[in-house]
Scaffold this motif. Structure first.
Motif, short mmCIF file in Angstrom:
data_model
loop_
_atom_site.label_atom_id
_atom_site.label_comp_id
_atom_site.label_asym_id
_atom_site.label_seq_id
_atom_site.Cartn_x
_atom_site.Cartn_y
_atom_site.Cartn_z
N GLY A 23 0.81 -1.21 0.00
CA GLY A 23 0.00 0.00 0.00
C GLY A 23 0.84 1.26 0.00
O GLY A 23 0.51 2.24 -0.68
N ALA A 24 1.94 1.24 0.75
CA ALA A 24 2.84 2.40 0.77
C ALA A 24 3.46 2.63 -0.59
O ALA A 24 3.60 3.78 -1.05
CB ALA A 24 3.91 2.20 1.83
N ASP A 25 3.85 1.55 -1.27
CA ASP A 25 4.43 1.68 -2.61
C ASP A 25 3.42 2.31 -3.57
O ASP A 25 3.74 3.22 -4.34
CB ASP A 25 4.88 0.31 -3.13
N ARG A 26 2.18 1.82 -3.52
CA ARG A 26 1.15 2.35 -4.42
C ARG A 26 0.83 3.80 -4.11
O ARG A 26 0.76 4.65 -5.02
CB ARG A 26 -0.13 1.51 -4.32
N ASP A 27 0.65 4.11 -2.84
CA ASP A 27 0.27 5.48 -2.45
C ASP A 27 1.36 6.48 -2.81
O ASP A 27 1.07 7.66 -3.08
CB ASP A 27 -0.01 5.55 -0.96
N SER A 28 2.61 6.02 -2.80
CA SER A 28 3.72 6.94 -3.04
C SER A 28 4.21 6.91 -4.48
O SER A 28 5.10 7.68 -4.84
CB SER A 28 4.90 6.58 -2.12
N GLY A 29 3.64 6.00 -5.29
CA GLY A 29 4.11 5.88 -6.67
C GLY A 29 5.51 5.33 -6.77
O GLY A 29 6.23 5.59 -7.74
N ALA A 30 5.92 4.56 -5.77
CA ALA A 30 7.27 3.99 -5.75
C ALA A 30 7.28 2.62 -6.43
O ALA A 30 6.24 1.97 -6.58
CB ALA A 30 7.76 3.87 -4.31
N ALA A 31 8.46 2.17 -6.80
CA ALA A 31 8.60 0.86 -7.42
C ALA A 31 8.20 -0.23 -6.44
O ALA A 31 8.46 -0.11 -5.23
CB ALA A 31 10.04 0.65 -7.88
N PRO A 32 7.55 -1.29 -6.89
CA PRO A 32 7.18 -2.39 -5.99
C PRO A 32 8.41 -2.91 -5.23
O PRO A 32 9.49 -3.08 -5.80
CB PRO A 32 6.62 -3.45 -6.94
N GLY A 33 8.24 -3.14 -3.95
CA GLY A 33 9.34 -3.63 -3.13
C GLY A 33 10.15 -2.55 -2.44
O GLY A 33 11.02 -2.86 -1.62
N THR A 34 9.86 -1.28 -2.75
CA THR A 34 10.63 -0.19 -2.14
C THR A 34 10.46 -0.16 -0.63
O THR A 34 11.43 -0.10 0.13
CB THR A 34 10.21 1.16 -2.74
N CYS A 35 9.23 -0.19 -0.18
CA CYS A 35 8.96 -0.13 1.26
C CYS A 35 9.54 -1.35 1.97
O CYS A 35 10.12 -1.23 3.05
CB CYS A 35 7.46 -0.02 1.51
N ALA A 36 9.37 -2.52 1.38
CA ALA A 36 9.91 -3.75 1.99
C ALA A 36 11.42 -3.69 2.12
O ALA A 36 11.98 -4.14 3.13
CB ALA A 36 9.49 -4.97 1.17
N LYS A 37 12.09 -3.12 1.12
CA LYS A 37 13.56 -3.00 1.18
C LYS A 37 13.97 -2.04 2.30
O LYS A 37 14.93 -2.30 3.05
CB LYS A 37 14.09 -2.49 -0.16
N ILE A 38 13.28 -0.93 2.44
CA ILE A 38 13.57 0.01 3.52
C ILE A 38 13.38 -0.68 4.87
O ILE A 38 14.22 -0.53 5.78
CB ILE A 38 12.68 1.25 3.42
N LEU A 39 12.31 -1.45 5.00
CA LEU A 39 12.05 -2.16 6.25
C LEU A 39 13.16 -3.14 6.57
O LEU A 39 13.62 -3.24 7.72
CB LEU A 39 10.71 -2.89 6.16
N ASP A 40 13.65 -3.87 5.56
CA ASP A 40 14.75 -4.81 5.77
C ASP A 40 16.01 -4.11 6.22
O ASP A 40 16.80 -4.65 7.00
CB ASP A 40 15.04 -5.59 4.49
N ASP A 41 16.22 -2.88 5.75
CA ASP A 41 17.40 -2.12 6.16
C ASP A 41 17.30 -1.66 7.61
O ASP A 41 18.31 -1.51 8.30
CB ASP A 41 17.59 -0.89 5.26
N LEU A 42 16.08 -1.45 8.08
CA LEU A 42 15.88 -0.94 9.43
C LEU A 42 15.93 -2.04 10.48
O LEU A 42 16.49 -1.85 11.57
CB LEU A 42 14.54 -0.20 9.53
N VAL A 43 15.32 -3.18 10.20
CA VAL A 43 15.26 -4.26 11.19
C VAL A 43 15.11 -5.59 10.44
O VAL A 43 14.41 -5.67 9.44
CB VAL A 43 14.09 -4.04 12.17
N GLU A 44 15.80 -6.60 10.92
CA GLU A 44 15.81 -7.89 10.25
C GLU A 44 14.67 -8.79 10.72
O GLU A 44 14.10 -8.61 11.79
CB GLU A 44 17.14 -8.60 10.51
N ALA A 45 14.37 -9.77 9.88
CA ALA A 45 13.51 -10.90 10.24
C ALA A 45 12.10 -10.49 10.65
O ALA A 45 11.53 -11.01 11.61
CB ALA A 45 14.15 -11.73 11.35
#
Length: 534
Positions: free
Chosen positions: A381-403
């Motif tokens: 939903g964050a990717d769609r609302d922001s017009g970002a490439a699919p997986g952008t939000c998930a990648k940011i989340l992985d950078d912040l905290v693992e697993a």
């Protein structure tokens, strides 16, 4: 006092606790250490019956407190032996008044009125609550609320007190008040305290022993022994490893006794300069910004300017007006007077969708931003609302905290994981002005380091990042500039190194040991070393 015997707990086939055994003796102040998501809250809640009674899951083994088995018992049945204080005390209050809150447990236990009054008065005196006894809970500072929550847990006279991140939302002064109160409970009354906390630099000096929870297993030992092998450790311990100090030391006092050779070695090196940070054109202006609430002026005529590329830490005691200022800058919060301009526009005049792309704000309660049923849906939903490439939000989340389980409900995440998800959702929109209110609460040191790196990169890309925080160690890593508020007014504004070095309250641990230097990484770089965590 607290005895775990081969305790295993988990959901489905995934153990959170895996054959855990340890003993905490009577009158011990024990610190529970572990990374974000390691299961510290689960371990604590198993002691008073919240796990598995209210969480589900499968448990094996046995837990005893003061000789009584707590397996299968409800928290109410254990109130006389275990007092539990959750991360957010306000969410656990059941009344609106301090004295009524303190008396509530005694009423549920059916104590006689005379006994109830005596016990409440004793707790008020013990925790220094006499000046707020007749006030409403909503009118208290965060530190006062935390002490009331501790007092409410003590009314039943428990032998053990279990606390989950009791200083996470507190400024340094308020945190010292709470920890000093716990110290008195241990030494004056013999209460056994087990406390989980990510800000280990605050707590280590008070603890008698420590437990490390990692991979579902627990290691017990002295504070120094545990922190020496822990994947999360305060700067003083990491500095001790870099310098080769025996122990390593866990307090500023111990470290300073070893630090003379290190100070001499650093004396010939140049202290890093904040002036190296690239600052672009001005982005934010406020003129006489004022925020009023009934009977309270929260922000008092603040004039503030910030440019693209700046990394600003907004600091001050609880109740100084930091959150009110952030909401007014974002455009959603109320204003009693003054103006706010971001990139030539007033965020308050924009619709919510447009406002979010101009000024994004992560509130102090990150769950307020989360509405989807799973982590994956939230990211999509964050990717769609922001017009970002699919997986952008998930990648940011992985950078912040693992697993983080992508199929988990956001409400089922740990405090740190939930905060990281809210941060990722906001960062996906990449607003030019990014505002974060206490973003490090619930994050361990690696998580805070990853957050600092990402925020620095955003600033280098032309964003202006303003963070309200009590976390002085995060400020040392992140900020190029510090603004300090008091009673809604700006009382200090300047380069981060200059401001924090001049303040005993806001100075990070490294600066207290080797003046002029703020982080272990700076020391390692000056000495020509490698990884600061080696």
């Amino acid at each position: 006092m607290i005895h775990f015997a081969d305790v295993t707990f988990g959901y489905d086939a995934h153990p959170v606790l895996d054959g855990v055994s340890f003993d905490i003796p009577e009158g011990e102040f024990c610190l529970l250490v572990g990374t974000t998501g390691a299961g510290k809250s689960t371990l604590l809640q198993s002691i008073n019956g919240l796990v598995p009674r209210f969480t589900g899951g499968t448990m094996a083994g046995d837990i005893h407190v003061n000789g009584r088995s707590v397996r299968g018992a409800a928290p109410a049945d254990l109130a006389d032996i275990v007092g539990y204080v959750a991360q957010d005390p306000l969410a656990g209050f059941v009344t609106d008044d301090v004295e009524l809150e303190l008396a509530y447990t005694a009423e549920q236990l059916g104590l006689a009125p005379a006994v109830m009054r005596k016990r409440v008065t004793e707790i008020v005196d013990l925790l220094g609550l006499a000046d707020v006894r007749g006030r409403t809970l909503a009118a208290l500072s965060s530190g006062q609320r935390q002490r009331v929550a501790i007092g409410a847990a003590l009314v039943a006279g428990p032998s053990a007190l279990v606390l989950d991140e009791p200083t996470s939302a507190l400024d340094p002064g308020a945190a010292d008040e709470v920890l000093s109160a716990l110290h008195r409970l241990v030494h004056d009354l013999g209460v056994t305290v087990l406390l989980a906390e990510h800000r280990l630099e605050r707590v280590a000096q008070y603890a008698d022993s420590a437990l490390l929870l990692h991979g579902g297993k627990v290691m017990a030992g002295s504070v120094g022994e545990v922190l020496a092998v822990s994947p999360v450790a305060p700067p003083v311990v990491r500095l001790g490893k870099v310098a080769g100090w025996a122990g390593p030391p866990v307090t500023i006092r111990e470290a300073r006794r070893h630090a003379a050779p290190l100070r001499a070695a650093l004396a010939v090196e140049s202290v890093p300069s904040d002036a190296a940070a690239a600052v672009g054109p001005a982005l934010l202006w406020t003129d006489a910004l004022t925020v009023d609430y009934p009977g309270v002026r929260a922000v008092d005529g603040v004039d503030l300017a910030a440019a693209r590329g700046e990394r600003v830490a907004l600091m001050g005691r609880n109740g100084s007006g930091k959150s009110s200022l952030l909401w007014a800058l974002q455009g959603t919060g109320r204003r009693a007077g003054g103006t706010v301009t971001v990139g030539g526009r007033d965020p308050a005049r924009l619709k919510a969708g447009r406002r979010r792309t101009l000024a994004g704000l992560v509130p102090s309660e990150p769950a307020d931003l989360l509405y989807a049923e799973t982590v994956a849906a939230e990211c999509d939903g964050a990717d769609r609302d922001s017009g970002a490439a699919p997986g952008t939000c998930a990648k940011i989340l992985d950078d912040l905290v693992e697993a983080v389980d992508s199929g988990a409900h956001p409400r089922d995440l740990s405090e740190g994981q939930r905060l990281a998800l809210a941060l990722a959702v906001t960062l996906t929109a990449a607003p030019p002005l990014l505002l974060l209110d206490e973003p490090t609460r619930g994050l361990d040191y690696p998580g805070k380091g990853a957050l600092a790196v990402r925020l620095r990169r955003l600033a280098e890309a032309g964003h202006c990042v303003i963070v309200s925080t009590h976390d002085v160690e995060f400020v040392a890593e992140f900020a190029s500039r510090v603004v300090i508020l008091s009673d809604g007014a700006v009382v200090a504004d300047g380069p981060a190194r200059e401001i924090v070095s001049a303040s005993p309250m806001f100075a990070p641990q490294v600066e207290k040991i080797v003046p002029g230097w703020l982080t272990v990484e700076e020391v390692v770089a000056a000495l020509g070393g490698g990884d600061a965590d080696d």
